[in-house]
Design a protein around this motif. Structure first.
Motif, mmCIF file in Angstrom:
data_model
loop_
_atom_site.group_PDB
_atom_site.id
_atom_site.type_symbol
_atom_site.label_atom_id
_atom_site.label_comp_id
_atom_site.label_asym_id
_atom_site.label_seq_id
_atom_site.Cartn_x
_atom_site.Cartn_y
_atom_site.Cartn_z
ATOM 1 N N VAL A 113 7.070 -2.157 -5.648
ATOM 2 C CA VAL A 113 6.520 -2.666 -6.906
ATOM 3 C C VAL A 113 6.811 -1.649 -7.995
ATOM 4 C CG1 VAL A 113 4.436 -3.443 -8.095
ATOM 5 C CG2 VAL A 113 4.662 -3.817 -5.634
ATOM 6 N N SER A 114 7.312 -2.139 -9.134
ATOM 7 C CA SER A 114 7.575 -1.248 -10.266
ATOM 8 C C SER A 114 6.356 -1.219 -11.179
ATOM 9 C CB SER A 114 8.804 -1.718 -11.048
ATOM 10 O OG SER A 114 8.541 -2.964 -11.656
ATOM 11 N N GLN A 115 6.286 -0.213 -12.024
ATOM 12 C CA GLN A 115 5.153 -0.072 -12.941
ATOM 13 C C GLN A 115 5.066 -1.237 -13.912
ATOM 14 O OE1 GLN A 115 5.240 3.794 -14.788
ATOM 15 N NE2 GLN A 115 4.692 4.827 -12.890
ATOM 16 N N ASP A 116 6.180 -1.917 -14.164
ATOM 17 C CA ASP A 116 6.127 -3.068 -15.072
ATOM 18 C C ASP A 116 5.835 -4.374 -14.332
ATOM 19 O OD1 ASP A 116 8.525 -3.717 -13.834
ATOM 20 O OD2 ASP A 116 9.758 -3.453 -15.617
ATOM 21 N N GLY A 117 5.500 -4.298 -13.035
ATOM 22 C CA GLY A 117 5.062 -5.473 -12.294
ATOM 23 C C GLY A 117 6.128 -6.207 -11.508
ATOM 24 N N ARG A 118 7.367 -5.722 -11.522
ATOM 25 C CA ARG A 118 8.398 -6.375 -10.706
ATOM 26 C C ARG A 118 8.119 -6.099 -9.231
ATOM 27 N NH1 ARG A 118 13.331 -3.753 -12.215
ATOM 28 N NH2 ARG A 118 11.988 -2.275 -13.276
ATOM 29 N N ILE A 119 8.313 -7.128 -8.410
ATOM 30 C CA ILE A 119 7.996 -7.044 -6.980
ATOM 31 C C ILE A 119 9.230 -7.404 -6.173
ATOM 32 C CG2 ILE A 119 6.510 -7.956 -5.156
ATOM 33 C CD1 ILE A 119 4.684 -8.944 -7.510
ATOM 34 N N ARG A 120 9.479 -6.609 -5.122
ATOM 35 C CA ARG A 120 10.586 -6.908 -4.207
ATOM 36 C C ARG A 120 10.060 -6.736 -2.781
ATOM 37 N NH1 ARG A 120 14.309 -2.793 -5.151
ATOM 38 N NH2 ARG A 120 13.580 -1.692 -3.321
ATOM 39 N N VAL A 121 10.159 -7.815 -1.992
ATOM 40 C CA VAL A 121 9.792 -7.729 -0.587
ATOM 41 C C VAL A 121 11.024 -7.216 0.153
ATOM 42 C CG1 VAL A 121 9.028 -8.986 1.456
ATOM 43 C CG2 VAL A 121 8.109 -9.593 -0.794
ATOM 44 N N ASP A 122 10.953 -5.988 0.639
ATOM 45 C CA ASP A 122 12.085 -5.347 1.302
ATOM 46 C C ASP A 122 12.181 -5.733 2.778
ATOM 47 O OD1 ASP A 122 12.745 -3.834 -1.062
ATOM 48 O OD2 ASP A 122 11.047 -2.530 -0.588
ATOM 49 N N TYR A 123 11.044 -5.995 3.391
ATOM 50 C CA TYR A 123 11.021 -6.381 4.806
ATOM 51 C C TYR A 123 9.740 -7.142 5.072
ATOM 52 C CZ TYR A 123 10.907 -6.150 9.899
ATOM 53 O OH TYR A 123 10.856 -6.487 11.226
ATOM 54 N N ASN A 124 9.828 -8.180 5.879
ATOM 55 C CA ASN A 124 8.659 -8.934 6.308
ATOM 56 C C ASN A 124 9.002 -9.557 7.653
ATOM 57 O OD1 ASN A 124 5.961 -10.041 5.735
ATOM 58 N ND2 ASN A 124 7.023 -11.982 5.860
ATOM 59 N N GLY A 125 8.523 -8.949 8.723
ATOM 60 C CA GLY A 125 8.870 -9.454 10.042
ATOM 61 C C GLY A 125 8.087 -8.737 11.129
ATOM 62 N N GLN A 126 8.653 -8.725 12.322
ATOM 63 C CA GLN A 126 8.021 -8.072 13.457
ATOM 64 C C GLN A 126 7.780 -6.607 13.162
ATOM 65 O OE1 GLN A 126 10.650 -8.725 16.796
ATOM 66 N NE2 GLN A 126 9.448 -10.479 17.471
ATOM 67 N N ILE A 127 6.748 -6.072 13.758
ATOM 68 C CA ILE A 127 6.446 -4.653 13.597
ATOM 69 C C ILE A 127 7.561 -3.844 14.259
ATOM 70 C CG2 ILE A 127 4.843 -2.805 14.176
ATOM 71 C CD1 ILE A 127 2.607 -4.909 13.965
ATOM 72 N N ARG A 128 8.119 -2.920 13.488
ATOM 73 C CA ARG A 128 9.215 -2.090 13.977
ATOM 74 C C ARG A 128 8.676 -0.782 14.534
ATOM 75 N NH1 ARG A 128 12.473 -2.203 8.423
ATOM 76 N NH2 ARG A 128 10.382 -1.685 7.744
ATOM 77 N N ASP A 129 9.486 -0.130 15.311
ATOM 78 C CA ASP A 129 9.161 1.191 15.821
ATOM 79 C C ASP A 129 9.048 2.133 14.630
ATOM 80 O OD1 ASP A 129 8.913 3.582 17.186
ATOM 81 O OD2 ASP A 129 10.923 3.534 18.040
ATOM 82 N N SER A 130 7.951 2.863 14.518
ATOM 83 C CA SER A 130 7.729 3.732 13.363
ATOM 84 C C SER A 130 8.778 4.832 13.250
ATOM 85 C CB SER A 130 6.339 4.354 13.409
ATOM 86 O OG SER A 130 6.183 5.132 14.569
ATOM 87 N N ASN A 131 9.418 5.201 14.357
ATOM 88 C CA ASN A 131 10.465 6.219 14.315
ATOM 89 C C ASN A 131 11.762 5.662 13.735
ATOM 90 O OD1 ASN A 131 8.798 8.130 15.499
ATOM 91 N ND2 ASN A 131 9.337 7.446 17.567
ATOM 92 N N ALA A 132 11.906 4.324 13.742
ATOM 93 C CA ALA A 132 13.146 3.711 13.265
ATOM 94 C C ALA A 132 13.140 3.487 11.763
ATOM 95 C CB ALA A 132 13.372 2.386 13.981
ATOM 96 N N ILE A 133 11.987 3.660 11.132
ATOM 97 C CA ILE A 133 11.881 3.369 9.694
ATOM 98 C C ILE A 133 12.417 4.506 8.879
ATOM 99 C CG2 ILE A 133 10.280 2.848 7.827
ATOM 100 C CD1 ILE A 133 8.491 1.513 9.855
#
Length: 133
Positions: A113-133
Protein backbone atom coordinates in the motif's frame (compact mmCIF):
# COMPACT_ATOMS: atom_id res chain seq x y z
CA UNK A 1 -38.66 30.03 34.65
CA UNK A 2 -38.33 27.98 31.43
CA UNK A 3 -36.26 30.76 29.85
CA UNK A 4 -33.74 30.60 32.71
CA UNK A 5 -33.36 26.79 32.32
CA UNK A 6 -32.75 27.20 28.59
CA UNK A 7 -30.23 29.96 29.24
CA UNK A 8 -28.47 27.83 31.86
CA UNK A 9 -28.22 24.91 29.39
CA UNK A 10 -26.80 27.21 26.72
CA UNK A 11 -24.16 28.55 29.11
CA UNK A 12 -23.26 25.00 30.23
CA UNK A 13 -22.90 23.75 26.64
CA UNK A 14 -20.83 26.79 25.69
CA UNK A 15 -18.50 26.13 28.62
CA UNK A 16 -18.07 22.49 27.59
CA UNK A 17 -17.36 23.50 24.00
CA UNK A 18 -14.64 25.94 25.05
CA UNK A 19 -13.12 23.41 27.48
CA UNK A 20 -12.74 20.82 24.71
CA UNK A 21 -11.06 23.20 22.31
CA UNK A 22 -9.01 21.65 19.49
CA UNK A 23 -6.38 24.33 20.00
CA UNK A 24 -5.16 22.30 22.97
CA UNK A 25 -4.33 19.33 20.77
CA UNK A 26 -0.87 18.76 19.29
CA UNK A 27 -1.23 20.30 15.84
CA UNK A 28 2.47 19.77 15.10
CA UNK A 29 3.38 16.16 15.87
CA UNK A 30 7.03 15.27 16.31
CA UNK A 31 8.79 14.30 13.08
CA UNK A 32 9.99 10.82 12.25
CA UNK A 33 13.52 10.08 13.35
CA UNK A 34 16.13 7.35 12.99
CA UNK A 35 17.48 5.28 15.88
CA UNK A 36 20.21 2.77 15.02
CA UNK A 37 18.83 2.35 11.51
CA UNK A 38 15.25 1.75 12.68
CA UNK A 39 12.69 4.27 11.49
CA UNK A 40 10.38 5.42 14.28
CA UNK A 41 6.96 6.63 13.18
CA UNK A 42 5.48 9.11 15.65
CA UNK A 43 2.39 9.88 13.61
CA UNK A 44 1.17 6.51 12.35
CA UNK A 45 -2.17 7.64 10.92
CA UNK A 46 -0.97 6.82 7.39
CA UNK A 47 0.37 3.44 8.49
CA UNK A 48 -2.92 2.58 10.21
CA UNK A 49 -4.83 3.55 7.07
CA UNK A 50 -2.49 1.39 4.98
CA UNK A 51 -2.99 -1.56 7.35
CA UNK A 52 -6.76 -1.24 7.02
CA UNK A 53 -6.56 -0.98 3.23
CA UNK A 54 -4.35 -4.09 3.09
CA UNK A 55 -6.75 -6.07 5.28
CA UNK A 56 -9.75 -4.95 3.23
CA UNK A 57 -7.99 -5.94 0.00
CA UNK A 58 -7.40 -9.43 1.44
CA UNK A 59 -11.04 -9.66 2.51
CA UNK A 60 -12.19 -8.80 -1.03
CA UNK A 61 -9.69 -11.18 -2.64
CA UNK A 62 -10.89 -14.03 -0.45
CA UNK A 63 -14.64 -13.66 -0.90
CA UNK A 64 -15.59 -11.17 1.80
CA UNK A 65 -16.06 -11.33 5.54
CA UNK A 66 -18.49 -14.24 5.25
CA UNK A 67 -15.63 -16.42 4.00
CA UNK A 68 -12.43 -14.87 5.34
CA UNK A 69 -10.92 -13.27 8.43
CA UNK A 70 -7.43 -11.80 8.64
CA UNK A 71 -5.23 -12.63 11.60
CA UNK A 72 -5.65 -10.56 14.78
CA UNK A 73 -2.55 -8.43 14.16
CA UNK A 74 -4.34 -6.83 11.19
CA UNK A 75 -7.09 -5.61 13.52
CA UNK A 76 -4.86 -4.20 16.28
CA UNK A 77 -2.49 -1.29 16.42
CA UNK A 78 -0.64 -0.59 13.19
CA UNK A 79 2.82 -0.68 14.76
CA UNK A 80 2.19 -4.31 15.79
CA UNK A 81 0.98 -5.39 12.35
CA UNK A 82 3.28 -7.48 10.13
CA UNK A 83 4.61 -4.78 7.82
CA UNK A 84 7.82 -3.64 6.19
CA UNK A 85 8.48 0.02 5.43
CA UNK A 86 9.89 -0.12 1.91
CA UNK A 87 11.47 3.34 2.25
CA UNK A 88 9.79 4.61 -0.92
CA UNK A 89 6.44 5.72 0.52
CA UNK A 90 4.98 2.22 0.56
CA UNK A 91 4.44 -0.48 3.16
CA UNK A 92 4.18 -4.21 2.49
CA UNK A 93 1.98 -6.28 4.78
CA UNK A 94 2.39 -10.07 4.94
CA UNK A 95 -0.30 -11.79 6.98
CA UNK A 96 -2.43 -14.89 7.24
CA UNK A 97 -6.16 -15.52 7.25
CA UNK A 98 -8.74 -18.23 7.78
CA UNK A 99 -12.42 -19.04 7.53
CA UNK A 100 -14.52 -17.23 10.16
CA UNK A 101 -14.40 -19.09 13.46
CA UNK A 102 -11.40 -21.22 12.50
CA UNK A 103 -8.11 -21.03 14.37
CA UNK A 104 -6.21 -22.69 11.51
CA UNK A 105 -4.80 -20.23 8.99
CA UNK A 106 -5.03 -21.41 5.39
CA UNK A 107 -4.30 -18.28 3.33
CA UNK A 108 -1.27 -16.01 3.14
CA UNK A 109 -1.67 -12.54 1.67
CA UNK A 110 0.98 -9.97 0.75
CA UNK A 111 -0.30 -6.47 0.01
CA UNK A 112 1.69 -3.32 -0.77
CA UNK A 113 0.00 0.00 0.00
CA UNK A 114 1.33 3.43 -0.92
CA UNK A 115 0.86 6.55 1.20
CA UNK A 116 -1.52 7.91 -1.43
CA UNK A 117 -3.79 4.85 -1.07
CA UNK A 118 -2.77 2.75 -4.06
CA UNK A 119 -3.09 -0.97 -3.30
CA UNK A 120 -1.38 -3.93 -4.94
CA UNK A 121 -2.04 -7.53 -3.93
CA UNK A 122 1.36 -9.15 -4.46
CA UNK A 123 0.37 -12.65 -3.33
CA UNK A 124 -2.80 -14.35 -2.15
CA UNK A 125 -2.70 -18.11 -1.85
CA UNK A 126 -1.50 -21.07 0.19
CA UNK A 127 0.72 -20.35 3.14
CA UNK A 128 4.33 -20.52 1.99
CA UNK A 129 7.37 -21.66 3.89
CA UNK A 130 8.58 -18.60 5.82
CA UNK A 131 12.17 -19.34 4.77
CA UNK A 132 11.17 -19.12 1.09
CA UNK A 133 9.83 -15.57 1.33
Amino acid sequence: MKLNIGLACLVALSTLTVAVSPTLSNANPAPEYETDGVRVINNNIELNRAKNLARQAAERANGGLGKYRAEASMHGTSKESPFVDNGDGTWTFTFKGSKPGSSVYTVETVVTVSQDGRIRVDYNGQIRDSNAI
